[in-house]
Motif scaffolding. Structure first.
Motif, PDB file in Angstrom:
ATOM      1  N   CYS A  29       0.845  -1.192   0.000  1.00  0.00           N
ATOM      2  CA  CYS A  29       0.000   0.000   0.000  1.00  0.00           C
ATOM      3  C   CYS A  29       0.880   1.240   0.000  1.00  0.00           C
ATOM      4  N   SER A  30       0.486   2.204  -0.785  1.00  0.00           N
ATOM      5  CA  SER A  30       1.217   3.468  -0.848  1.00  0.00           C
ATOM      6  C   SER A  30       0.201   4.604  -0.891  1.00  0.00           C
ATOM      7  N   VAL A  31       0.379   5.591  -0.036  1.00  0.00           N
ATOM      8  CA  VAL A  31      -0.519   6.735   0.009  1.00  0.00           C
ATOM      9  C   VAL A  31       0.319   8.005  -0.018  1.00  0.00           C
ATOM     10  N   SER A  32      -0.072   8.944  -0.837  1.00  0.00           N
ATOM     11  CA  SER A  32       0.618  10.237  -0.874  1.00  0.00           C
ATOM     12  C   SER A  32      -0.403  11.334  -1.106  1.00  0.00           C
ATOM     13  N   GLY A  33      -0.048  12.540  -0.758  1.00  0.00           N
ATOM     14  CA  GLY A  33      -0.972  13.649  -0.951  1.00  0.00           C
ATOM     15  C   GLY A  33      -0.265  14.991  -0.899  1.00  0.00           C
ATOM     16  N   VAL A  34      -0.909  15.980  -1.469  1.00  0.00           N
ATOM     17  CA  VAL A  34      -0.395  17.349  -1.481  1.00  0.00           C
ATOM     18  C   VAL A  34      -1.546  18.276  -1.125  1.00  0.00           C
ATOM     19  N   ARG A  35      -1.281  19.224  -0.264  1.00  0.00           N
ATOM     20  CA  ARG A  35      -2.278  20.239   0.061  1.00  0.00           C
ATOM     21  C   ARG A  35      -1.627  21.602  -0.179  1.00  0.00           C
ATOM     22  N   GLU A  36      -2.312  22.409  -0.977  1.00  0.00           N
ATOM     23  CA  GLU A  36      -1.788  23.740  -1.302  1.00  0.00           C
ATOM     24  C   GLU A  36      -2.829  24.774  -0.894  1.00  0.00           C
ATOM     25  N   HIS A  37      -2.369  25.810  -0.234  1.00  0.00           N
ATOM     26  CA  HIS A  37      -3.254  26.913   0.144  1.00  0.00           C
ATOM     27  C   HIS A  37      -2.624  28.203  -0.358  1.00  0.00           C
ATOM     28  N   SER A  38      -3.366  28.936  -1.164  1.00  0.00           N
ATOM     29  CA  SER A  38      -2.871  30.217  -1.662  1.00  0.00           C
ATOM     30  C   SER A  38      -3.835  31.312  -1.250  1.00  0.00           C
ATOM     31  N   PHE A  39      -3.319  32.512  -1.135  1.00  0.00           N
ATOM     32  CA  PHE A  39      -4.151  33.634  -0.714  1.00  0.00           C
ATOM     33  C   PHE A  39      -3.745  34.874  -1.487  1.00  0.00           C
ATOM     34  N   ASN A  40      -4.665  35.840  -1.524  1.00  0.00           N
ATOM     35  CA  ASN A  40      -4.478  37.083  -2.291  1.00  0.00           C
ATOM     36  C   ASN A  40      -4.109  36.790  -3.745  1.00  0.00           C
ATOM     37  N   GLU A  41      -4.806  35.813  -4.328  1.00  0.00           N
ATOM     38  CA  GLU A  41      -4.562  35.471  -5.724  1.00  0.00           C
ATOM     39  C   GLU A  41      -4.956  36.648  -6.613  1.00  0.00           C
ATOM     40  N   PRO A  42      -4.139  36.996  -7.587  1.00  0.00           N
ATOM     41  CA  PRO A  42      -4.549  38.065  -8.493  1.00  0.00           C
ATOM     42  C   PRO A  42      -5.707  37.600  -9.362  1.00  0.00           C
ATOM     43  N   ARG A  43      -6.601  38.508  -9.668  1.00  0.00           N
ATOM     44  CA  ARG A  43      -7.721  38.192 -10.535  1.00  0.00           C
ATOM     45  C   ARG A  43      -7.944  39.354 -11.487  1.00  0.00           C
ATOM     46  N   ALA A  44      -8.623  39.064 -12.579  1.00  0.00           N
ATOM     47  CA  ALA A  44      -8.905  40.083 -13.585  1.00  0.00           C
ATOM     48  C   ALA A  44     -10.140  40.875 -13.174  1.00  0.00           C
ATOM     49  N   LEU A  45     -10.052  42.177 -13.274  1.00  0.00           N
ATOM     50  CA  LEU A  45     -11.161  43.069 -12.949  1.00  0.00           C
ATOM     51  C   LEU A  45     -11.365  44.013 -14.124  1.00  0.00           C
ATOM     52  N   ASN A  46     -12.599  44.132 -14.569  1.00  0.00           N
ATOM     53  CA  ASN A  46     -12.914  45.107 -15.609  1.00  0.00           C
ATOM     54  C   ASN A  46     -13.208  46.428 -14.910  1.00  0.00           C
ATOM     55  N   ALA A  47     -12.304  47.376 -15.042  1.00  0.00           N
ATOM     56  CA  ALA A  47     -12.424  48.656 -14.342  1.00  0.00           C
ATOM     57  C   ALA A  47     -13.542  49.539 -14.889  1.00  0.00           C
ATOM     58  N   LEU A  48     -14.017  49.268 -16.095  1.00  0.00           N
ATOM     59  CA  LEU A  48     -15.039  50.126 -16.708  1.00  0.00           C
ATOM     60  C   LEU A  48     -16.443  49.534 -16.651  1.00  0.00           C
ATOM     61  N   ARG A  49     -16.577  48.332 -16.095  1.00  0.00           N
ATOM     62  CA  ARG A  49     -17.894  47.708 -15.969  1.00  0.00           C
ATOM     63  C   ARG A  49     -18.002  47.129 -14.555  1.00  0.00           C
TER      64      ARG A  49
END
Length: 92
Positions: A7-27
């Motif tokens: 038996c073999s078990v592995s895992g990854v947990r990633e937590h990110s914050f303040n991710e950049p996102r696209a914003l339409n400044a005119l709408r």
């Protein structure tokens, strides 16, 4: 005779914050105020078939007067609400 089970078990947990996102400044978000109602087409994505659940989905669109390039300017912003957690695991 005892059986052996490797038996073999592995895992990854990633937590990110303040991710950049696209914003339409005119709408701005509050310009999405035109309610559009459509029937839920069900799992097959085709309306009018036997698997349709009979629900109505409401989503919001912006007015036609705000469409076109004159109302499009995308900028990247750091959003403190844009936190993501990703989990992956595998076992054999």
């Amino acid at each position: 005779m005892a059986a052996t089970w490797p038996c073999s078990v592995s895992g990854v947990r990633e937590h990110s914050f303040n991710e950049p996102r696209a914003l339409n400044a005119l709408r701005p978000y509050d310009s999405y105020n035109v309610a559009i109602r459509n029937t839920d087409p069900g799992p097959d994505g085709t309306p009018g078939t036997a698997d349709d659940p009979g629900r109505v989905i409401t989503y919001y669109e912006y007015p036609v007067a705000l469409s076109g390039r004159d109302f499009q300017r995308t900028i990247l912003v750091a959003d403190p609400r844009s936190n993501e957690t990703h989990d992956s695991s595998s076992s054999r």
